[in-house]
Scaffold this motif. Sequence first.
Motif, PDB file in Angstrom:
ATOM      1  N   LEU A 110       0.846  -1.199   0.000  1.00 30.83           N
ATOM      2  CA  LEU A 110       0.000   0.000   0.000  1.00 30.83           C
ATOM      3  C   LEU A 110       0.884   1.253   0.000  1.00 30.83           C
ATOM      4  N   PRO A 111       0.368   2.366  -0.500  1.00 28.90           N
ATOM      5  CA  PRO A 111       1.183   3.588  -0.549  1.00 28.90           C
ATOM      6  C   PRO A 111       1.509   4.176   0.820  1.00 28.90           C
ATOM      7  N   CYS A 112       0.737   3.812   1.841  1.00 28.13           N
ATOM      8  CA  CYS A 112       1.004   4.321   3.197  1.00 28.13           C
ATOM      9  C   CYS A 112       1.710   3.232   4.001  1.00 28.13           C
ATOM     10  N   GLN A 113       2.891   3.541   4.504  1.00 29.03           N
ATOM     11  CA  GLN A 113       3.718   2.529   5.162  1.00 29.03           C
ATOM     12  C   GLN A 113       3.952   2.800   6.652  1.00 29.03           C
ATOM     13  N   ASN A 114       3.246   3.770   7.208  1.00 26.22           N
ATOM     14  CA  ASN A 114       3.315   3.978   8.668  1.00 26.22           C
ATOM     15  C   ASN A 114       2.374   2.975   9.330  1.00 26.22           C
ATOM     16  N   HIS A 115       2.911   2.093  10.169  1.00 29.45           N
ATOM     17  CA  HIS A 115       2.109   1.061  10.825  1.00 29.45           C
ATOM     18  C   HIS A 115       2.181   1.220  12.339  1.00 29.45           C
ATOM     19  N   LYS A 116       1.050   0.953  12.999  1.00 32.00           N
ATOM     20  CA  LYS A 116       0.982   0.987  14.453  1.00 32.00           C
ATOM     21  C   LYS A 116       0.202  -0.243  14.909  1.00 32.00           C
ATOM     22  N   ALA A 117       0.809  -1.088  15.741  1.00 30.26           N
ATOM     23  CA  ALA A 117       0.131  -2.294  16.227  1.00 30.26           C
ATOM     24  C   ALA A 117      -0.771  -1.943  17.408  1.00 30.26           C
ATOM     25  N   VAL A 118      -2.043  -2.300  17.293  1.00 27.99           N
ATOM     26  CA  VAL A 118      -3.026  -2.063  18.354  1.00 27.99           C
ATOM     27  C   VAL A 118      -3.929  -3.284  18.454  1.00 27.99           C
ATOM     28  N   GLY A 119      -4.185  -3.749  19.656  1.00 22.42           N
ATOM     29  CA  GLY A 119      -5.081  -4.882  19.857  1.00 22.42           C
ATOM     30  C   GLY A 119      -6.533  -4.442  19.856  1.00 22.42           C
ATOM     31  N   SER A 120      -7.446  -5.380  19.602  1.00 24.77           N
ATOM     32  CA  SER A 120      -8.895  -5.173  19.613  1.00 24.77           C
ATOM     33  C   SER A 120      -9.336  -4.254  18.486  1.00 24.77           C
ATOM     34  N   VAL A 121     -10.384  -4.642  17.785  1.00 22.11           N
ATOM     35  CA  VAL A 121     -10.935  -3.775  16.744  1.00 22.11           C
ATOM     36  C   VAL A 121     -11.417  -2.464  17.367  1.00 22.11           C
ATOM     37  N   GLY A 122     -12.020  -2.572  18.546  1.00 17.98           N
ATOM     38  CA  GLY A 122     -12.464  -1.358  19.249  1.00 17.98           C
ATOM     39  C   GLY A 122     -11.308  -0.420  19.525  1.00 17.98           C
ATOM     40  N   GLY A 123     -10.167  -0.974  19.932  1.00 21.69           N
ATOM     41  CA  GLY A 123      -8.979  -0.165  20.185  1.00 21.69           C
ATOM     42  C   GLY A 123      -8.436   0.461  18.913  1.00 21.69           C
ATOM     43  N   GLY A 168     -11.738   8.395   5.843  1.00 27.31           N
ATOM     44  CA  GLY A 168     -12.603   8.763   4.721  1.00 27.31           C
ATOM     45  C   GLY A 168     -11.908   9.525   3.618  1.00 27.31           C
ATOM     46  N   GLN A 169     -10.725  10.053   3.911  1.00 28.34           N
ATOM     47  CA  GLN A 169     -10.088  10.983   2.978  1.00 28.34           C
ATOM     48  C   GLN A 169      -9.683  10.325   1.663  1.00 28.34           C
ATOM     49  N   TYR A 170      -9.056   9.166   1.755  1.00 23.62           N
ATOM     50  CA  TYR A 170      -8.617   8.447   0.555  1.00 23.62           C
ATOM     51  C   TYR A 170      -9.288   7.070   0.491  1.00 23.62           C
ATOM     52  N   HIS A 171     -10.496   6.989   1.010  1.00 25.16           N
ATOM     53  CA  HIS A 171     -11.146   5.692   1.197  1.00 25.16           C
ATOM     54  C   HIS A 171     -11.313   4.935  -0.112  1.00 25.16           C
ATOM     55  N   GLU A 172     -11.913   5.573  -1.112  1.00 24.82           N
ATOM     56  CA  GLU A 172     -12.161   4.879  -2.378  1.00 24.82           C
ATOM     57  C   GLU A 172     -10.858   4.534  -3.086  1.00 24.82           C
ATOM     58  N   VAL A 173      -9.882   5.424  -3.025  1.00 25.60           N
ATOM     59  CA  VAL A 173      -8.571   5.170  -3.642  1.00 25.60           C
ATOM     60  C   VAL A 173      -7.927   3.947  -3.014  1.00 25.60           C
ATOM     61  N   LEU A 174      -7.960   3.869  -1.694  1.00 28.12           N
ATOM     62  CA  LEU A 174      -7.339   2.746  -0.983  1.00 28.12           C
ATOM     63  C   LEU A 174      -8.087   1.438  -1.236  1.00 28.12           C
ATOM     64  N   CYS A 175      -9.403   1.508  -1.339  1.00 30.50           N
ATOM     65  CA  CYS A 175     -10.188   0.300  -1.656  1.00 30.50           C
ATOM     66  C   CYS A 175      -9.776  -0.247  -3.025  1.00 30.50           C
ATOM     67  N   ARG A 176      -9.705   0.631  -4.008  1.00 29.67           N
ATOM     68  CA  ARG A 176      -9.307   0.202  -5.361  1.00 29.67           C
ATOM     69  C   ARG A 176      -7.875  -0.336  -5.359  1.00 29.67           C
TER      70      ARG A 176
END
Length: 278
Positions: A181-194, A261-269
């Motif tokens: 993906l074009p965005c490579q900043n990753h942050k590990a977080v547990g739980s979908v709610g989190g 929401g900003q690049y949502h459709e672009v990222l989906c495609r």
Amino acid sequence: MKDLENILELARSVGWGATDILSSYYHQTDDKLEVQYKQNEPVTIADVNVNNYILENLQAALGKENFAYISEETYQGEQVQQEWVWIIDPLDGTRDFIEKTGEYAIHIALVQGTRPVLAVVAVPEAEKLYYAIKGGGAFVETRERKTLPLQVSSRERIEDLTLVVSRSHRNERLNYLLQHLPCQNHKAVGSVGGKIAAIVEQRADIYISLSGKSAPKDWDIAAPELILTEAGGEFTHFDGTPLQYNTGDVNQWGGLLASNGQYHEVLCREAEKILAEF
């Protein structure tokens, strides 16, 4: 049908009560928390007791005539016929709970038909409770009942977006997708709610779920989805279709994208294109 504001007040109260119970298990001095496995997923006595607490309190106030209840700990594979359905996860992030990362949550959602209209996500170790009603915005409240409105981030460049990722629910396809993906900043977080809490508090911007042999369930997604969308974000399948709940299959198969929401459709495609090359 009782007013949704009154029901939200009840759900928030139940959420804080459930927080107290879970937190007491999490901080108990003997670290022998009995763990059993259901369909390869860990279950503890904390899951069961918090589940009972939530169901007992909702049912005592609202009854079973107009409301059905789908919970991770009690679900038997049935599709319920009532228009109003509570979808509950008493402990989302059980592995994080067991491993003491602190990143576990409680999800309580009220679904009308197949879409959520009310949601509570409690994050006990942060002492925060997130809530939303459809069309009413999303909010976070602290233990002292201080309340703040929530609004997702805005970033100038797609490369600046940060993804929240799982520590445990990973497979080769998901790793391949994340690497390309074009965005490579990753942050590990547990739980979908989190993870969704991180997005609505602007600490992250994107979460991707990709089913493999298993998939996230209705109770993993329903409450976080509404809180994200009411904070201005989006949460859809990769093809842009909305998520649906209580359809007879609690599995949320395929690729799901939650974002500011900003690049949502672009990222989906882009995600569909990358996976086609896997």
